[in-house]
Design an enzyme around this catalytic site. Sequence first.
Site, short mmCIF file in Angstrom:
data_model
loop_
_atom_site.label_atom_id
_atom_site.label_comp_id
_atom_site.label_asym_id
_atom_site.label_seq_id
_atom_site.Cartn_x
_atom_site.Cartn_y
_atom_site.Cartn_z
N HIS A 118 -47.57 -48.50 6.15
CA HIS A 118 -48.09 -49.67 6.85
C HIS A 118 -47.07 -50.01 7.91
CE1 HIS A 118 -46.99 -51.93 2.84
NE2 HIS A 118 -46.03 -51.17 3.21
N CYS A 143 -50.91 -48.79 0.69
CA CYS A 143 -49.85 -49.20 -0.24
C CYS A 143 -50.41 -49.76 -1.55
CB CYS A 143 -48.89 -50.16 0.44
SG CYS A 143 -47.28 -50.14 -0.37
N ARG A 193 -36.33 -49.69 -4.53
CA ARG A 193 -37.62 -49.58 -3.86
C ARG A 193 -37.52 -48.49 -2.80
NH1 ARG A 193 -41.00 -53.78 -4.79
NH2 ARG A 193 -42.22 -53.29 -2.94
#
Length: 242
Positions: free
Chosen positions: A197, A95, A129
């Site tokens: 993740h 990330c 997001r």
Amino acid sequence: MPHLRVCALYPDVMNIYADRGNLLVLRQRCAWRGIDFTLSGAGFGEAIDPDAHDLFYIGGGQDRDQELCAADMLETKRDALAIAADAGKVLLGVCGGYQLLGHAYALADRELPGLGLVDLRTHRVEGPRLIGNVAIEVDLDGDGTKRVLAGFENHAGRTALGPAAQPLGRVLHGHGNDGASGFEGVRRDNVIGTYLHGPLLPKNAWFADWLIAAALGGVELNELDDAFEDAAHASARRAAGM
Ligand code: GLN
């Protein structure tokens, strides 16, 4: 006795989502096999020796965490990481760490410099997001054997691969690099970047083994009893609608 030497970059700063858990998985899977394991960290101002480690790890971070370490990483670690990458060492960026492997991470009013080890650029958008469970299909050995990595993503940055970059995988479910290209992550030999993740390695123990084997120069690892890990993987796949 084989010995895996892992170096975590900025472990106190770049660790937003279970990055310590990823490192624990590497440690434990080595311990179960009798492989020696050393974990060291490299923080601000600390140079790294490319020959002293087999696997370099850089985890996720908020924009402000990335901002803290981007310039320092370029100045104090970039050349060593480039040498390590060319020597076939494993470099895994997750990330925020993934974004910093590329040329730059552009925020609204400034640009954070990246390591430039892979041909990609990321820009932050003010839009939604990209959050959620994600599954991607990868062919890590390039022999047509497709496997699934499952995880969780949460990023504002949109990553565009340049012409010299290969994606890590193809999005089966979720957003991936930019929510539109259908690609996820980047791969240049043993340099791997991914948005997955949540946490990556406990959910994909087979990938942890792939990384360990690659970092040790392609050794064969003995099988472990992965009933729990396989169940975690299956559950992560189900969460991603697979
Ligand atoms: N700050 C970056 C972004 O929002 C990376 C986030 C993360 O590491 N989860 O895109």
